[in-house]
Write a protein that holds these residues in place. Structure first.
Motif, PDB file in Angstrom:
ATOM      1  N   LYS A   1       0.918   4.162  -2.753  1.00 32.15           N
ATOM      2  CA  LYS A   1       0.712   5.573  -2.405  1.00 32.15           C
ATOM      3  C   LYS A   1       1.863   6.431  -2.890  1.00 32.15           C
ATOM      4  O   LYS A   1       1.660   7.539  -3.382  1.00 32.15           O
ATOM      5  N   ALA A   2       3.080   5.904  -2.741  1.00 34.32           N
ATOM      6  CA  ALA A   2       4.261   6.638  -3.203  1.00 34.32           C
ATOM      7  C   ALA A   2       4.138   6.910  -4.698  1.00 34.32           C
ATOM      8  O   ALA A   2       4.328   8.032  -5.157  1.00 34.32           O
TER       9      ALA A   2
ATOM     10  N   ARG B   1       1.412   6.894  -6.571  1.00 37.03           N
ATOM     11  CA  ARG B   1       0.287   7.766  -6.913  1.00 37.03           C
ATOM     12  C   ARG B   1       0.603   9.228  -6.597  1.00 37.03           C
ATOM     13  O   ARG B   1       0.310  10.117  -7.401  1.00 37.03           O
TER      14      ARG B   1
ATOM     15  N   GLU C   1       0.832  -1.202   0.000  1.00 33.85           N
ATOM     16  CA  GLU C   1       0.000   0.000   0.000  1.00 33.85           C
ATOM     17  C   GLU C   1       0.872   1.259   0.000  1.00 33.85           C
ATOM     18  O   GLU C   1       0.587   2.223  -0.713  1.00 33.85           O
ATOM     19  N   ALA C   2       1.960   1.215   0.781  1.00 31.97           N
ATOM     20  CA  ALA C   2       2.869   2.362   0.846  1.00 31.97           C
ATOM     21  C   ALA C   2       3.488   2.623  -0.528  1.00 31.97           C
ATOM     22  O   ALA C   2       3.595   3.775  -0.962  1.00 31.97           O
ATOM     23  N   LEU C   3       3.879   1.544  -1.206  1.00 36.22           N
ATOM     24  CA  LEU C   3       4.476   1.692  -2.541  1.00 36.22           C
ATOM     25  C   LEU C   3       3.468   2.291  -3.517  1.00 36.22           C
ATOM     26  O   LEU C   3       3.784   3.155  -4.314  1.00 36.22           O
TER      27      LEU C   3
END
Lengths: 159, 178
Positions: free
Chosen positions: A31-32, A34, A27-29
């Motif tokens: 978000k990064a 996006r 999810e962090a990747l």
């Protein structure tokens, strides 16, 4: 060197994140990616404009302008050039040192250094993506005013 | 495809403008392309860690934690952290804005975000080491001594001038950042 440090730091965090939770890391990747992709068109546009402006206002042209203009006009021009350009510190500081060596006034040079760091007229469209008009304009306006004040004080201390 | 063209239309327009410059004024046009290439390289180099940190922060740091350390009642601790965050980071200032976005999203106090932006632009330690070697330690230290109170003052005044309603709008915008 600090960039390397930032990479190492980020990779360690990413590894810890991965060990703790795969799904959250994914999810962090996402978000990064996006948040990067969201702002990319604006980044590229501004980068290109900066390229055009700096090709016209090259360090040589800036030194010519600031070297030949003294007094109030020189200070105002320094403020305008500094505010409207996005010059990285590793370009402005040597430029400032070279200009000082060639006898340019201390105050316009400090105005140039200060405004080019603190004031970002060109990056206003990016700032507006995250802030409102009032905060963006007020912040940049105050940065211009205080750049002049800082330059005068430093001029008195160092002059 | 249409969507991409629409989103990047300004980029295309400026590239075309640059190409016209290259035809009319080859030296300036070439110089512009070279400058853009150098800046693009620098940007691409610094972007991955910055945006990864934004992603990690967004996913792992609880809003409550962030509010505690940098939120409305964080006081001097929040101010110091905002300064440090901005000062130790590498990268041009435009990268600071998306980072500021995630700080807002997590409930960082408005004035602390402005301090963070100021620190990122003016009191960057990585660049200052270079500054001291070129312009001298005295120059750098005096500049810092003046810049730090000034950045606090800018944050304080901006915070006072921007209304509650406008701040709410900014936080709302940040919440919708993804």
């Amino acid at each position: 060197m600090f960039t390397v440090g930032m990479y190492v730091f980020t990779l360690i965090l990413l590894l810890l994140s991965f060990l703790k939770s795969r799904s959250k890391t994914k999810e962090a990747l996402k978000k990064a990616w996006r948040s990067f992709e969201n702002i990319l068109p604006l980044f590229l546009a501004i980068l290109l404009i900066v390229g055009i402006i700096l090709s016209i206002l090259s360090p040589e042209v800036i030194s010519k302008i600031l070297g030949s203009q003294s007094g109030v006009l020189g200070i105002i021009l320094a403020g305008i050039i500094g505010s409207c350009t996005v010059i990285p510190g590793f370009v402005t500081f040597p430029l400032a040192a070279a200009l000082l060596k060639n006898g340019a006034g201390l105050i316009p040079i400090i105005v140039l250094v200060s405004t080019s760091a603190m004031v970002g007229i060109l990056t206003i469209p990016i700032e507006l993506q995250y802030f409102c008009k009032k905060s963006t304009y007020v912040r940049n306006f105050l940065a211009i005013i205080f750049s002049f004040i800082i330059a005068f004080i430093m001029g008195v201390i160092l002059g | 495809m249409k969507k991409i063209i629409k989103r990047y239309k300004f980029v295309f327009i400026i590239i075309i403008f640059n190409l016209i410059m290259l035809l009319l004024k080859p030296d300036i046009g070439m110089n512009s392309i070279e400058t853009t290439a150098v800046n693009l390289k620098e940007m691409l180099c610094i972007m991955p860690p910055v945006f990864l940190l934004i992603g990690i922060l967004d996913v792992w740091v609880e809003r409550e934690t962030m509010i505690k350390i940098m939120g409305n009642n964080s006081g001097i601790v929040g101010i110091v952290i905002a300064f440090l965050l901005g000062s130790i980071a590498a990268g041009p200032v435009y990268v600071a804005f998306p980072f500021a976005g995630v700080l807002l999203k997590k409930g960082t106090k408005f004035s602390n975000v402005i301090i963070f932006l100021g620190a990122w632009s003016a009191t960057k330690i990585p660049i200052s080491l270079f500054e001291a070697s070129v312009l001298g330690w005295k120059f750098m230290l005096i500049r810092y001594a003046l810049d730090i109170p000034v950045l606090l003052l800018i944050a304080f005044i901006t915070d006072k001038v921007v209304s509650k309603k406008e701040k709410d709008m900014i936080y709302e915008k940040a919440k919708n950042l993804d």
